[in-house]
Design an enzyme around this catalytic site. Structure first.
Site, short mmCIF file in Angstrom:
data_model
loop_
_atom_site.label_atom_id
_atom_site.label_comp_id
_atom_site.label_asym_id
_atom_site.label_seq_id
_atom_site.Cartn_x
_atom_site.Cartn_y
_atom_site.Cartn_z
N GLU A 199 27.76 19.12 -38.83
CA GLU A 199 26.57 18.40 -39.28
C GLU A 199 26.64 18.09 -40.77
O GLU A 199 26.16 17.04 -41.21
CB GLU A 199 25.30 19.23 -38.98
N PRO A 209 43.69 23.81 -37.49
CA PRO A 209 42.78 24.69 -36.73
C PRO A 209 41.33 24.49 -37.16
O PRO A 209 41.04 24.19 -38.32
CB PRO A 209 43.28 26.09 -37.08
N ARG A 210 40.43 24.70 -36.21
CA ARG A 210 39.02 24.52 -36.49
C ARG A 210 38.49 25.55 -37.47
O ARG A 210 37.70 25.24 -38.37
CB ARG A 210 38.24 24.60 -35.17
N ASN A 221 34.69 16.40 -32.79
CA ASN A 221 34.44 15.00 -33.11
C ASN A 221 35.70 14.14 -32.93
O ASN A 221 36.64 14.25 -33.70
CB ASN A 221 33.93 14.90 -34.55
N GLU A 255 36.39 10.22 -35.53
CA GLU A 255 37.20 9.98 -36.72
C GLU A 255 38.59 9.43 -36.39
O GLU A 255 39.00 8.41 -36.95
CB GLU A 255 37.28 11.26 -37.56
#
Length: 439
Positions: free
Chosen positions: A61, A270-271, A339, A342
């Site tokens: 966000e 990596p996230r 997401n 992008e």
């Protein structure tokens, strides 16, 4: 009501304390921001300028509000913008990306904490991104004369089912909001089913699309391309926002294809930063030459290292601009997707796993336009990347279709700020009417 909520929050906090302590020790979470979270000791505003408080709960966000912050700043340079977040990674990115504005951890929804925070920020409007329904925070803001809005609103199947079980309570909270701007008509119907009136509800589209960069030669991507030492002939396969076991699957794909395609490069992002070292250990065990992104700040890229681990938060959006083939993570594990807008905006050949509930509408739009591929396991991921390498026309067509989808969705930011402007004008009208009544 606030006393009952305080008691409920306290009980939940006590029940979850062992888990919080484990996360703090093992993953480094929840170690900062205690004063803001429990006491509302956020930065104190001293100016008399109007202020909009934007609350973006986490990293995703925080990234999404970039076009909103830019639009508000462009239209109203005299306004101050305060940005709160909940997670450490969200806070770190907000401090970096919005350093001109006030950034702080959002207080937990204890009545004393939110009242103190509102008193120190003095917002004219509180804007909650996506759907953060904290009753005490909403009440404290409105008691101080602020309007309260939800923007980029979404309501997943799971959340909708949960809210329907406690519909009277949710309806009471939602009807206190001054504005709910949602991403699409499907979400609007769910809000209506929970009791939201038409005068409050608006469909604006998703801010996620407006924040997407489409120019591969933007300054940040150009800088990263040079730092990594990528040549124009290189074909970059980037696996981003990954979780276990997605890095391993991407590495297996690279290992199977690299011999036949020497121009292939692998980039892993990596996230979660707490997993950087685990992924590094996996790469060490592979026997393949690789480099860390952070090491490139001190030394030039090694041409023999065809694998790059991006161990820095906040750069993924720019790295997607280097990718010709993309895998969007969190879609074979438990996160239900990340997401994919992008890489689609850059025109990459986009793939993701089958678990994408969090981005269902984006996925539907991309698949309908033949702008992405779903891969269900490591073998299918390898087959997808191989086809992109051996059939460039297929990869290019997939990317062009994806980019067209993104371009068709632009404009949500302007529509959202139009509604916020209108809401603030009503606030000023209400204030003037109150002064006349008092006189």
């Amino acid at each position: 009501m606030r006393y009952a909520l305080n008691l409920l929050y306290g009980l939940l906090l006590v029940a979850g304390l062992p888990w919080l302590l484990v996360a703090a020790v093992r993953k480094g979470k929840y170690r900062t921001g205690w004063g803001a979270k429990f006491l509302g000791l956020v930065p104190r505003r001293t100016s008399a300028r109007p202020c909009i408080w934007l609350h973006a709960v986490s990293l995703g966000e925080v990234s999404q509000i970039a076009p909103l912050v830019a639009e508000i700043s462009a239209r109203h340079p005299q306004w101050e913008i305060a940005i709160s977040t909940t997670t450490r990674t969200g806070y770190e990115l907000a401090c970096k990306r919005y350093d001109r504005h006030t950034v702080f951890y959002c207080p937990l929804d204890f009545s004393w904490a939110v009242r103190t925070a509102v008193r120190r920020i003095r917002p004219a409007m509180l804007v909650l991104v996506e759907l953060e329904l904290w009753p005490n925070l909403i009440s404290a803001a409105q008691a101080a004369g602020a309007k309260v809005a939800v923007v980029n609103g979404r309501l997943s199947d799971r959340s909708f089912r949960g809210y329907r079980r406690v519909r009277p309570v949710v309806r009471w909270i939602l009807r206190r909001l001054d504005l709910i701007a949602v991403q699409n008509e499907r979400y609007a119907e769910r809000f209506r089913a929970l009791g939201v009136g038409e005068q409050t509800l608006h469909v604006t589209g998703s801010l996620k699309f407006d924040g997407a960069q489409t120019d591969r030669d933007n300054p940040q991507t150009t800088h990263l391309r040079g730092v990594a030492g990528f040549a124009p002939s290189d074909v970059v396969f980037l696996a981003g926002s990954t979780q276990e076991p997605e890095e391993r699957l991407a590495l297996d794909t690279y290992r199977q294809l690299a011999a036949d395609h020497p121009n292939l490069r692998l980039v892993l992002v990596p996230r979660h930063p707490e997993r950087f070292d685990a992924v590094a250990a996996m790469l060490d065990g592979s026997g393949l030459p690789w480099q860390r992104r952070t090491a490139l700040d001190q030394q030039p890229a090694n041409p023999a290292s065809r694998i790059l681990l991006v161990d820095r938060v906040g750069e993924l959006a720019a790295w997607w601009g280097i990718a010709r083939v993309a895998y969007v993570g969190g879609s074979m594990g438990s996160r239900q997707g990340q997401n994919m807008i992008e890489p689609a905006a850059y025109g990459a050949a986009v793939s993701f796993g089958p678990k994408t509930r969090n981005f269902r509408d984006v996925v539907e739009a991309l698949l309908l336009a033949d702008g992405a591929s779903v891969v269900h396991d490591g073998d299918q991921l390898t087959a997808f990347v191989r086809r992109c390498l051996e059939d460039p026309a297929f990869a290019e067509g997939l990317g062009q279709n994806a980019q067209r989808v993104v371009r068709s969705q632009l404009g949500a930011t302007a529509r959202t700020v139009d509604l916020l402007d209108e809401l603030l004008s009503h606030r000023h009208d209400d204030s003037a009417a109150n002064r006349r009544t008092a006189a």
